[in-house]
Design a protein around this motif. Structure first.
Motif, short mmCIF file in Angstrom:
data_model
loop_
_atom_site.label_atom_id
_atom_site.label_comp_id
_atom_site.label_asym_id
_atom_site.label_seq_id
_atom_site.Cartn_x
_atom_site.Cartn_y
_atom_site.Cartn_z
N SER A 1 -0.52 10.32 1.92
CA SER A 1 0.34 10.96 2.91
C SER A 1 1.77 10.45 2.75
O SER A 1 2.01 9.35 2.26
N VAL A 2 2.70 11.27 3.17
CA VAL A 2 4.12 10.96 3.07
C VAL A 2 4.50 10.05 4.24
O VAL A 2 4.19 10.35 5.40
N LEU A 3 5.16 8.96 3.93
CA LEU A 3 5.69 8.07 4.96
C LEU A 3 7.12 8.51 5.27
O LEU A 3 7.96 8.60 4.37
N LEU A 4 7.37 8.83 6.52
CA LEU A 4 8.68 9.32 6.92
C LEU A 4 9.68 8.19 7.11
O LEU A 4 9.35 7.12 7.59
N ASP A 5 10.92 8.48 6.74
CA ASP A 5 12.05 7.60 7.01
C ASP A 5 12.76 8.20 8.23
O ASP A 5 13.53 9.16 8.11
N GLY B 1 8.30 7.12 1.22
CA GLY B 1 7.34 6.82 0.18
C GLY B 1 6.01 7.50 0.45
O GLY B 1 5.89 8.33 1.35
N ILE B 2 5.00 7.12 -0.35
CA ILE B 2 3.65 7.67 -0.22
C ILE B 2 2.71 6.54 0.20
O ILE B 2 2.69 5.48 -0.42
N GLU C 1 0.81 -1.21 0.00
CA GLU C 1 0.00 0.00 0.00
C GLU C 1 0.86 1.27 0.00
O GLU C 1 0.33 2.37 0.13
N VAL C 2 2.16 1.09 -0.12
CA VAL C 2 3.09 2.23 -0.13
C VAL C 2 3.79 2.28 -1.48
O VAL C 2 4.27 1.28 -1.99
N ARG C 3 3.82 3.46 -2.08
CA ARG C 3 4.64 3.68 -3.28
C ARG C 3 5.99 4.13 -2.75
O ARG C 3 6.19 5.28 -2.35
N TRP C 4 6.94 3.20 -2.72
CA TRP C 4 8.25 3.42 -2.10
C TRP C 4 9.12 4.32 -2.97
O TRP C 4 9.05 4.27 -4.19
N ARG C 5 9.94 5.09 -2.32
CA ARG C 5 10.90 5.96 -3.00
C ARG C 5 11.89 5.08 -3.75
O ARG C 5 12.33 4.04 -3.26
N SER C 6 12.23 5.51 -4.93
CA SER C 6 13.28 4.80 -5.67
C SER C 6 14.51 5.70 -5.72
O SER C 6 14.43 6.87 -6.03
#
Length: 130
Positions: free
Chosen positions: A116-120, A109-110, A94-99
């Motif tokens: 919403s932005v998922l924080l690292d 990712g989103i 369910e997350v579009r991960w950063r590449s």
């Protein structure tokens, strides 16, 4: 955070505190520092999340007073946020991960369904350490 919805993995969250805006200012601190508070006899650096993560989106008219602190890492850093929304379970699909690494080390990712932005959190802690 100033109109942007953020998500943080619960495994990276050490606690949530109310924030009355009272923090001891230290001279020579970066613009993102709101000061230091004491929580459970430990010093906690309070971070203006908007100023650290997306300073280009800030202007004086958009300044929102943070209401909560999210303790991250070992609990010696806290992200100041306006509001806290709900908790939800998200599958990795369910997350579009950063590449790639990109210019935003804090961006993991989103979360698609929430937009919403998922924080690292590790990325944020590395930024604060540098």
């Amino acid at each position: 955070m100033n109109g942007i919805k953020l998500g943080i993995p619960l495994s990276s969250l050490r606690g949530i505190l109310p924030f009355a805006g009272e923090a001891s200012q230290l001279p020579g601190q970066p613009a993102w520092s709101l000061g230091v508070i004491v929580n459970r006899e430990e010093k906690v650096v309070v971070v203006n999340s908007a100023r650290l993560l997306m300073p280009e989106r800030l202007d004086e008219s958009s300044a929102v007073r943070p209401q909560h602190l999210l303790l991250i890492g070992d609990g010696q850093r806290a992200l100041a946020v306006d509001t806290i929304c709900n908790t939800l379970m998200v599958d990795k699909e369910e997350v579009r991960w950063r590449s790639g690494s990109g210019i935003r080390p804090w961006y993991a990712g989103i979360i698609i369904q929430e937009l919403s932005v998922l924080l690292d959190v590790d990325g944020i802690l590395n930024m604060l350490a540098g």
